[in-house]
Scaffold this motif. Structure first.
Motif, short mmCIF file in Angstrom:
data_model
loop_
_atom_site.label_atom_id
_atom_site.label_comp_id
_atom_site.label_asym_id
_atom_site.label_seq_id
_atom_site.Cartn_x
_atom_site.Cartn_y
_atom_site.Cartn_z
N LEU C 33 -57.91 -7.62 29.45
CA LEU C 33 -56.34 -6.88 27.85
C LEU C 33 -55.08 -6.79 28.51
N PRO C 34 -54.18 -7.18 27.34
CA PRO C 34 -52.85 -6.43 27.30
C PRO C 34 -52.98 -4.86 27.23
N ILE C 35 -51.68 -4.66 28.54
CA ILE C 35 -51.56 -3.21 28.36
C ILE C 35 -50.61 -2.82 26.75
N VAL C 36 -51.13 -2.01 25.91
CA VAL C 36 -50.27 -1.90 24.56
C VAL C 36 -50.07 -0.30 25.40
N SER C 37 -48.69 0.09 25.44
CA SER C 37 -48.12 1.42 25.54
C SER C 37 -47.32 1.90 25.00
N PRO C 38 -47.16 3.05 23.75
CA PRO C 38 -46.47 2.88 22.23
C PRO C 38 -46.61 4.73 22.55
N HIS C 39 -46.73 5.32 24.34
CA HIS C 39 -46.09 6.00 23.89
C HIS C 39 -45.42 6.51 25.73
N GLY C 40 -44.47 6.71 26.04
CA GLY C 40 -44.02 7.00 27.22
C GLY C 40 -42.59 7.40 27.63
N HIS C 41 -42.60 7.03 28.86
CA HIS C 41 -41.00 8.18 29.54
C HIS C 41 -40.38 6.79 30.31
N THR C 42 -40.68 6.22 30.48
CA THR C 42 -39.49 4.84 30.86
C THR C 42 -38.81 5.28 30.57
N ASP C 43 -37.26 4.31 32.23
CA ASP C 43 -36.21 4.70 31.45
C ASP C 43 -35.82 2.87 31.16
N PRO C 44 -35.02 2.57 30.04
CA PRO C 44 -34.73 1.78 29.13
C PRO C 44 -33.56 0.70 30.07
N GLN C 45 -32.69 1.32 30.78
CA GLN C 45 -32.35 0.78 31.64
C GLN C 45 -32.58 0.26 32.97
N TRP C 46 -33.93 0.44 32.91
CA TRP C 46 -34.74 -1.00 34.16
C TRP C 46 -34.68 -1.63 33.99
N PHE C 47 -35.02 -2.11 32.58
CA PHE C 47 -35.42 -3.60 31.97
C PHE C 47 -34.11 -3.93 31.54
N ALA C 48 -33.28 -2.91 30.85
CA ALA C 48 -32.05 -3.63 30.98
C ALA C 48 -30.91 -4.32 32.03
N SER C 149 -37.61 -7.86 47.01
CA SER C 149 -38.11 -9.31 46.63
C SER C 149 -37.97 -9.82 44.94
N PRO C 150 -38.14 -10.72 44.73
CA PRO C 150 -37.46 -10.76 43.20
C PRO C 150 -38.72 -10.52 42.02
N ALA C 151 -40.14 -10.71 42.90
CA ALA C 151 -41.40 -10.26 41.99
C ALA C 151 -41.20 -8.45 42.03
N PHE C 152 -40.58 -8.26 42.49
CA PHE C 152 -40.74 -6.32 42.21
C PHE C 152 -39.81 -6.06 41.75
N ARG C 153 -39.26 -6.78 40.80
CA ARG C 153 -38.02 -5.94 40.27
C ARG C 153 -38.86 -6.03 38.62
N PRO C 154 -37.91 -5.18 38.21
CA PRO C 154 -38.72 -4.54 36.73
C PRO C 154 -38.80 -5.52 35.61
N ARG C 155 -38.47 -6.54 35.49
CA ARG C 155 -39.17 -7.46 34.21
C ARG C 155 -39.99 -8.29 34.65
N ALA C 156 -39.75 -8.84 36.21
CA ALA C 156 -41.16 -8.86 36.93
C ALA C 156 -42.37 -8.72 36.62
N LEU C 157 -42.47 -6.95 37.14
CA LEU C 157 -43.68 -6.59 37.15
C LEU C 157 -44.20 -6.19 35.54
N ALA C 178 -29.56 0.52 26.25
CA ALA C 178 -30.64 -0.66 26.92
C ALA C 178 -30.82 -0.89 25.72
N HIS C 179 -31.74 -0.23 25.11
CA HIS C 179 -32.19 -1.13 24.18
C HIS C 179 -31.56 -2.52 23.69
N HIS C 180 -30.84 -2.16 23.00
CA HIS C 180 -29.97 -2.85 22.02
C HIS C 180 -29.35 -4.36 24.03
#
Lengths: 470, 470, 470
Positions: C33-48, C149-157, C178-180
Motif C-alpha cells: 500500500l502507498p506510504i502516507v506520511s502525515p508527520h515528519g521532518h525531511t527537508d523540503p529543499q530536497w524535493f524542490a 545516478s538519477p535513480a537516487f535523486r530525491p524525487r526518483a526515490l 521550498a514548498h512553493h
C-alpha cells in the motif's frame, strides 16, 4: 450477508500448542465452578422485585459506560443512545439507539466490551450471527422476546449463572430496603451489600448534606458531632453486616491516609462540616476517615477495600449536562508508599484485619503494591480494575505482582459491574486469562502442573472466599 | 506421598520449539562460564575463617528477607522464624522455624525465591523430593549433615560454584580485616570489597556519629572539617582499592545530585554536622556527595554505582522492634532526568568515568534510563534490581532498555545477594532469561544467530568484566 | 570473511507458526500500500531542487541523532563522526567518519536503527553483505556511486517508495519557499507542510526574537501586540494551508494547557514579551497558546498535534559546543489528565476538532491517554513516538491502548523522521508489528480474521488519511 457468531472454546489461550493444552486442562477444571462476586454494582432492586427488563437498549446499552463512552469518543451524542441527562431520559426510541450502537460495533474490536457482549449474545441470548447494522433489528426483537420470558428474569438468570454470592454496594445513607426485601422473600439467592460511606465522608460531594441528613435519620445519632458521627458509622456498619455485608469499600481520589490525634480529628471534623471547608481539609478528612474505618474493621471484622485514583467528572460540560458516571472518569498517577503509611502505622501489623488495595495506575503494581502486600500482614491486592479488567490488563497484573507478592496475597476476581448479564462473561475471561498465565509458568517449568491446578482453583473461588470472609 | 524435585533443563525458555531450540544452544555455550559477581552482600568473614554453617534455618531462612517478608505477609511472626529482633535472636528452635517455613513453601509459587531455593535444594544439596511439611525434617537433617562436611565449607563451595570474582560491600568505617585475612591466608579465591560510604554520608542514619568516629580513627583525618572529611574519603578509597575494590556503591533515597560551589559545600557540611540538621540539608548533602564521589572516581578510576529509590523501614512498629533490613523497604517513584543533571553537568562527558545506574521504578527504563545511557559516555545501566531480579523483571528490563540503550550500555548481571548458596541459581536464572530473550530476537529475525551467541557471552561475563574494570 | 545481509520475509512476526501464518497473510495485503506520511521532518529543499546527495556519511550518519547518540554514548567524539558543532562542520573526512561508524555497527544490535539501516542497505542500496569494518569502504564507494545516478535523486526515490503524501514541518517564521518551488515545478509528488509555531511561542528559545521579527515581516502584523500576534498566527495558518498543510504541531516541555480570560491572556502576553519574563510566565504562555491554537483549529479545520515531555538539551556542555538536536533530549514524566483539562474544557466536545496526542511516557498509555481518547470526541492517539518507535515500543503501545481506546481512536503510523531513506523501512516495521499484533488477537480468538484484515488496512492507510484530513 451476516457473519456467524461463535465463541471459540480456546479463546484467550496462547496459540502455542503446548501452552494451549495445559491451559485447556486447567480451565476445564474451573470453568463450571460457582461465581463468587464479592464486589460489584448491580441493583439489588432487580433481585428484590424480580421484574423483567424491557429491551436491549435499556438492559445492555444505556447503563454501560464502557459502551457509551467509546461511542461518544467517536462523535455519537449521548442523546442518540438514550443515555439520560440531568433533565431525565431523552425521547430517543430505544430501537433507534440500539441501531446506532449496532452500526458501530466494529469500534469495540480489541476491547473487553466486545468479548463480554459476544459472550452475552452467544451464550445467554443464543445468537449465532454477529451484531452489525444488518442484524440490529433481529437482535433487538429477539432480546425483547426473551426478556419477556420467565427464564430471563433476574432471579432465574442468577440461578442459571451459578452465582454463589453477589455483593452489591450501597451508601451509608441507604435504607437497604431492597436487601431486606430479598431476605424477606424466601428466595435463596445470596445477595449481600457492601458498606460504601463515601457520600458521608466526601464533604465536596454535591449530595453531602442530604446524605448526612439521611445518615442521621437512619441512625438517630448526632452526626454533626465527631463522636456522634463515628457512632453513626458503627451503627450503619452493624446494619450492613445484618444485611450480609462482610466488607466496606472506599472510592477516594487518592490513597492518602492520616493519623491525627483524637483532638485534631475532632477539630478537623468541625472545620469540614462548617461553612466552606478548604479543599485541603476535605482531603485530609477523607484521609483520616480511612484510618478510622480501618480501626472499626479491626473491631468488627469487616474487610476494607480501597479504590483510589480516579479523577471523577473530567468533562466539565458533560458533567453540567449529564451528571456523574457518564464515562468521563479518568485515572491519575497514584502514590501508595507514603500515602498509606499513616494508616499502616496504626493497623499494618494486625493479623485479623484485611485491606484490599486496587489501582488504576499499573506502574504501581511491581514498584509499590506487590512490595507492600508482600510484607504487611493486613494487605492484599485486589484484581486488575476497571480499564485494566481486560485480557492484557490481567496479564500485566499477574506478570507484575506475582514475583514479589505471590498468588496468595491476591484475592481472586471481582467483576465490579452494573451489567448483570456480563457477569458470567467477565468471570470467564478472568478464569481463561489466569489459566493461560499459569500454563505459561508450567511450560517454562516455573510451576508444576499440579500446583497450577491448585492455583487455578484458588484464583477462581478459594482466595475470594477467604479474603472476603464469605 | 512426597513430590519429586527435578530441575527441568529447559526451564525459563519459551515453550515455542523454535525459540526453545535457539535458547538451548545459546545457553549451552554460557552455562558453564565462570561466575563474575561484581556487586553483592555476602559476608567476607565466611571466606576469611572458612567456618562451617550450622543448620538450614541459619543458612537459608533467617538471613533472607525475600523469604521471611513473604511469610510475614501471610501472618507468620518473625519470632517463629528465628529472625533476630533488637533484643537479639529469639529462643526459637531452628528446626521448628524450618518446619514453619516448609509448611508454607507453596506461598512462594511464582516467585524467584522458589526458583533459587529449588536450585539450591536440587543442585547443591542433592534433594530429589520437594520441600513441604512432610519433608521438612528430612531436609533439615540432610542439610545439617552436609554442612558439617568439608565440601560445604565456604571456600569449597566458592570453588565448586566456579566463581571468578566475588565483590562484597563494606562501609567507609569498616576495617576490612576479613579481606586482609583472606589475602593473608594464601587462598586463591578472588574476594574483593566495594566502597559504600552511606554510613558517613547519610547524617540521618542512627549510626552516623559512631560511623564518623571510626572513619576518623581509620584515616587519622579531621573528618569534622570539610577538607578533612574529603581527604578521609580519598584515604579510605585507596584502602579499599588496596583490598581489591574497583567500585563504589551508593544507596540513596533518591537519585538527587547537586553541584554546589566549594564554599557552599563547606557551609552545608558545617550545617549537617552541626546540631539538628534539617531534612532538606541532609538530603542536599547526600546529593552533593554523589558529585564529590564522582569527581574522586574521575581521579582514581573507581567505578561508581547508584542504587536509589527505596524507602527504608516503612513499617514503623517492626523497625522499632526488629531494626533494619527486615523486609520492610518499599520502592518509590524515582526521577533521574533532573536529579542526575547536576552531576552530569560536571562529569557527564568524561570518557574515563563510569556511573552504573540501578532502579526499582521500572517506568524509568524506557523513559529515562535508556535515553540517558544511550547518550552520556559515562553512564551504564545496572541489571534488573531486587524486586525485579526475577524472570519477568529481567524480561521487562531487556524489552524496555535494549531498543534505546542497546546491549553494550548494560553491565551484565549482579546477584546482589547475602544468600551465598543462591549465587549459582541467580546467575543461572539470568543466563537463561537473557538467552530466551536473545532467542526471541533471533526467531523474529532481529538478530543473527552468531550475533546472539556473541551477545550471550558478553551478557554473561564480558560486559561485567569491562564495566567493573576487573 | 564477510557476513551475508538478508532481510528475512517473516521478520518481526512471532515464531509461533499459527501466529506467523496469519501475520504473513495480513501483511501481504498491506505491504505494498502507498506510504502516507502525515508527520515528519525531511527537508523540503530536497524535493524542490532534486539535487543529488553526496556520500553515505552525509546522507545516513551526520543527520541521524539516533545513530550518533549511540556512538557518543560509547565514547566516540561527535567530531569523529563529522557532526557539525556551533563552529560548523569539523574537518573530518566523511569516509573516515563512515569507517568509525561501520566498525561499531554491532552497538546497534537490538535497536530499531539496525532494522532501518539494514532495510536501507539491502532494499534501497542492494547490498548483500553486512556493514562492518571490513565492508566499510565497499559500502562507502557503492553508495557514492549510486547517489550520483538519477535513480537516487530525491524525487526518483519519492516515487520509488510509493509515497502518497509526505508532510514536512516548518516554523511560523518560515517562508515556505521550498514548498512553493515544489508546487511551481510541476512535479506531481505530494509534499505538504505542517504549521509548527513553537519558535514564536516559546519565549525561552534563544531564537525567539529573530523568529518574531520574521513572523512580523511575513504577516505585516503588529506581532508585539496580543491581537496582532493572534492575527499573525491566523495569517500564517492560512499561508500554510495554501502550501498544503492540514495540520499543526506543537512540541512543548509538558502537556500543560491554560484557559485564561482574554484580559489575562493579553496581560500575560505583555509580560512574556517584555524584559526578562519569568519561567512560570513563559510556561503559562505556552499553555495558553495551546488553547488558542485549538480555538483556531475549530475555526479553520487544521488538525492539532501535541508532542510533549522531552527535556531538550540535557547535556549542558554539548549544548554549549554543538547546539540543539544532538541526541541529548531526554524524556520526562508527563501528566495529561490535569494538564489538558483547561483546553478540553473549551474544545473537548467539539466534533469537528481533532487533537492528536503523543507521549514519551509509556506509563500514561493505559492510565491516562487511552481513557481520555476513549471518551473525548476530539482526541486521538498518535503512534508510538521517538524512543518508542520500535518493535517493542509499538507492541506495548497496542497492548496498552487498544483495550480502552480501541483501534479507531488511533491515527496510523508517523515516521517522524529526517532520514528520508529510512521512510520505507519505518513504515514496513510498523506494518509488520501491527500485523503481528493483530495475528495474536486472531489466534487468541479476540478478533475474526476478516476483522484483522480490515484493521490492517485501516492502520496502514485509512486512519491516517481520515485523522489528518488528507
Amino acid at each position: 450477508m451476516t457473519r456467524p457468531l461463535r465463541l471459540h472454546p480456546d479463546r484467550l489461550f496462547a496459540s502455542d500448542p503446548v501452552q494451549r493444552d495445559i491451559a485447556r486442562t486447567l480451565y476445564a477444571a474451573v470453568a463450571d465452578l460457582p461465581i463468587v462476586s464479592p464486589h460489584g454494582h448491580t441493583d439489588p432492586q432487580w433481585f428484590a422485585t424480580d421484574a423483567a427488563w424491557e429491551n436491549a437498549a435499556e438492559l445492555l446499552l444505556t447503563p454501560d459506560h464502557y459502551i457509551f463512552r467509546m461511542l461518544y469518543s467517536q462523535g455519537v451524542p449521548l442523546e442518540a443512545l438514550g443515555v439520560p441527562s440531568r433533565e431525565g431520559p431523552p425521547a430517543t426510541d430505544p430501537r433507534a439507539a440500539w441501531r446506532t450502537f449496532a452500526a458501530r460495533y466494529h469500534l469495540f474490536r480489541g476491547t473487553p466490551s466486545r468479548l463480554w457482549l459476544d459472550h452475552v449474545f452467544a451464550e445467554i441470548m443464543g445468537f449465532d450471527v454477529q451484531l452489525e447494522a444488518a442484524t440490529a433489528d433481529l437482535y433487538y426483537d429477539a432480546i425483547a422476546e426473551k426478556l419477556a420470558s420467565p427464564a430471563f428474569r433476574p432471579r432465574a438468570l442468577f440461578d442459571r449463572f451459578g452465582i454463589e454470592l453477589l455483593a452489591t454496594t450501597e451508601g451509608a445513607e441507604a435504607d437497604l430496603s431492597a436487601h431486606h426485601a430479598i431476605r424477606a422473600s424466601g428466595w435463596n439467592g445470596r445477595v449481600v451489600t457492601t458498606y460504601r460511606p463515601d457520600g458521608v465522608i466526601d464533604v465536596e460531594h454535591e449530595q453531602f448534606a442530604p446524605a448526612m441528613a439521611r445518615f442521621a435519620a437512619l441512625t438517630g445519632e448526632d452526626v454533626w458531632s465527631w463522636q456522634g458521627y463515628l457512632a453513626a458509622h458503627r451503627r450503619r456498619r452493624a446494619d450492613f453486616r445484618a444485611a450480609g455485608a462482610t466488607a466496606t469499600d472506599h472510592g477516594h481520589p487518592s490513597a492518602r491516609t492520616a493519623n491525627l490525634s483524637p483532638r485534631e480529628a475532632e477539630a478537623l471534623f468541625a472545620r469540614v462540616t462548617g461553612p466552606d471547608p478548604s479543599p485541603e481539609d476535605a482531603d485530609l478528612f477523607r484521609a483520616q476517615m480511612l484510618t478510622e474505618m480501618a480501626r472499626m474493621s479491626v473491631e468488627d471484622g469487616m474487610v476494607m477495600q480501597l479504590h483510589p485514583g480516579s479523577l471523577r467528572n473530567h468533562n466539565a460540560a458533560l458533567f453540567a449536562s449529564h451528571g456523574r458516571d457518564k464515562g468521563a472518569d479518568i485515572p491519575m498517577r497514584v502514590d501508595y508508599v507514603s500515602a498509606l503509611k499513616p494508616l499502616l502505622d496504626v493497623v499494618g501489623n494486625e493479623r485479623n484485619f484485611t485491606l484490599i488495595l486496587f489501582t488504576l495506575d499499573e506502574s504501581t503494581y511491581a514498584r509499590e503494591l506487590a512490595p507492600l502486600a508482600g510484607h504487611y500482614p493486613c494487605l492484599r491486592l485486589g484484581p486488575a480494575w476497571w480499564f485494566h479488567d481486560s485480557p492484557e490488563g490481567m496479564r500485566r497484573y499477574r506478570e507484575m505482582t506475582t514475583e514479589t507478592a505471590g498468588f496468595y496475597n491476591t484475592v481472586g476476581f471481582n467483576d465490579d459491574t452494573r451489567a448483570f448479564l456480563s457477569i458470567p462473561a467477565r468471570h470467564d475471561v478472568a478464569r481463561r486469562v489466569d489459566c493461560a498465565f499459569l500454563a505459561r509458568l508450567v511450560t517454562e517449568h516455573r510451576l508444576e502442573d499440579w500446583e497450577a491446578a491448585e492455583l487455578a482453583h484458588e484464583l477462581t473461588v478459594g482466595l475470594a472466599r477467604r479474603a472476603y470472609r464469605l
